[in-house]
Design an enzyme around this catalytic site. Structure first.
Site: not given
Length: 301
Positions: A14-15, A101, A127
């Site tokens: 997505q990014v 990120y 995560y």
């Protein structure tokens, strides 16, 4: 004048998809999807970086399957912790800068006000722990870098909460959505545009250096909501579009986290403060509702 080479990972994400376009004015972007750069393969990472010889590495690629990570911890750690460390080593070797990120999942939700970059992380799941390890690797690397923590990322393409809600709302009569987890839904395009704005402001004019601003920043939409609030807002927005007129959409019912058990524990509160981003770069993302309107409008277009 020679344009700098920018190596972008996660082209299909997505990014990453948005960054390929946002970064194009800043240099020659070499955008690689997983098939061309497997971040679980250390040898391939080194080989690709040394072949491309970038002046800047931008790494939005990540292992993001939060629940699957609980039973796949080795792979999550390889991609989210080891790969950023190796990218940093190679960047140092080249004298390159690195953009990375991270996530709001590094916090446990025990705070009642937006988290600052100086607040102590305490991830509740694999995560979050793997992403925190990646942050630590960058901080210890000694390179010019920016690490942007973001949250609840969604967009008009790829697999994300907004698109899932739009699909399920047409298939079911009601949707039961968790209402006691609070965060900030953040549009992938806003993340990419903010990244490009920072680089245009502080990287290019400084000849490829970020040394004066290197470090960790929170980068999310303003405002906050629950997953239930986000889902209801999505359906409220599409209900006003002509092409959705007459479609029956599911009712959205609030439930507690305990009503939707998942393998990975979630933080009840993960709103991030963007004050440091604003103070350093003069940037702030709009309220999440404003961004949502833009995303829904782009789907309509």
């Amino acid at each position: 004048m020679t344009r700098p080479v920018i190596l972008l990972t996660g082209r299909g994400g997505q990014v990453g998809w948005e960054l390929e376009r946002s970064l194009a004015p800043l240099g020659d972007v070499v955008a690689l999807a997983r098939g061309a750069l497997d971040l679980s393969d250390v040898a391939q990472i080194r080989e690709v970086v040394r072949a491309v010889k970038p002046a800047l590495i931008v790494n939005p690629a990540a292992y993001t399957a939060v629940d699957k990570a609980e039973s796949d911890a080795d792979l999550a750690h390889a991609i989210n912790a080891i790969a950023p460390a190796v990218l940093a080593e190679e960047a140092k070797r080249l004298g390159a800068a690195l953009i990375h990120y991270s996530t709001d999942y590094v916090f446990d939700g025990g705070k009642a006000a937006p988290y600052l970059e100086t607040d102590k992380p305490n991830p509740l799941n694999v995560y979050g722990a793997s992403k925190l390890a990646g942050e630590a690797a960058l901080a210890a690397s000694g390179i010019d870098y920016l690490c942007f923590r973001t949250s609840w990322v969604y967009g008009a393409r790829g697999g994300n909460f907004m698109r899932t809600i739009l699909r399920l709302a047409q298939e079911r009569d009601e949707l039961k959505i968790v209402a006691d987890q609070v965060g900030a839904p953040t549009w992938s395009r806003m993340i990419s545009d903010a990244t490009a704005a920072v680089l245009a402001q502080r990287w290019l004019p400084a000849g490829g250096r970020l040394v004066e601003v290197s470090g960790l920043y929170h980068l999310t939409a303003a405002g906050e909501t629950s997953w239930h609030g986000f889902a209801q807002a999505v359906l409220d927005e599409v209900a006003g579009l002509p092409e959705w007129a007459g479609r029956k959409l599911a009712r959205v019912l609030p439930i507690p986290t305990s009503g939707y058990p998942l393998p990975a524990p979630r933080s009840p509160y993960s709103v991030l403060s963007n004050d440091k981003l604003q103070a350093t770069f003069g940037l702030s993302l709009p309220d999440w509702r404003v961004s949502l309107k833009q995303v829904i409008a782009s789907l309509s277009a």
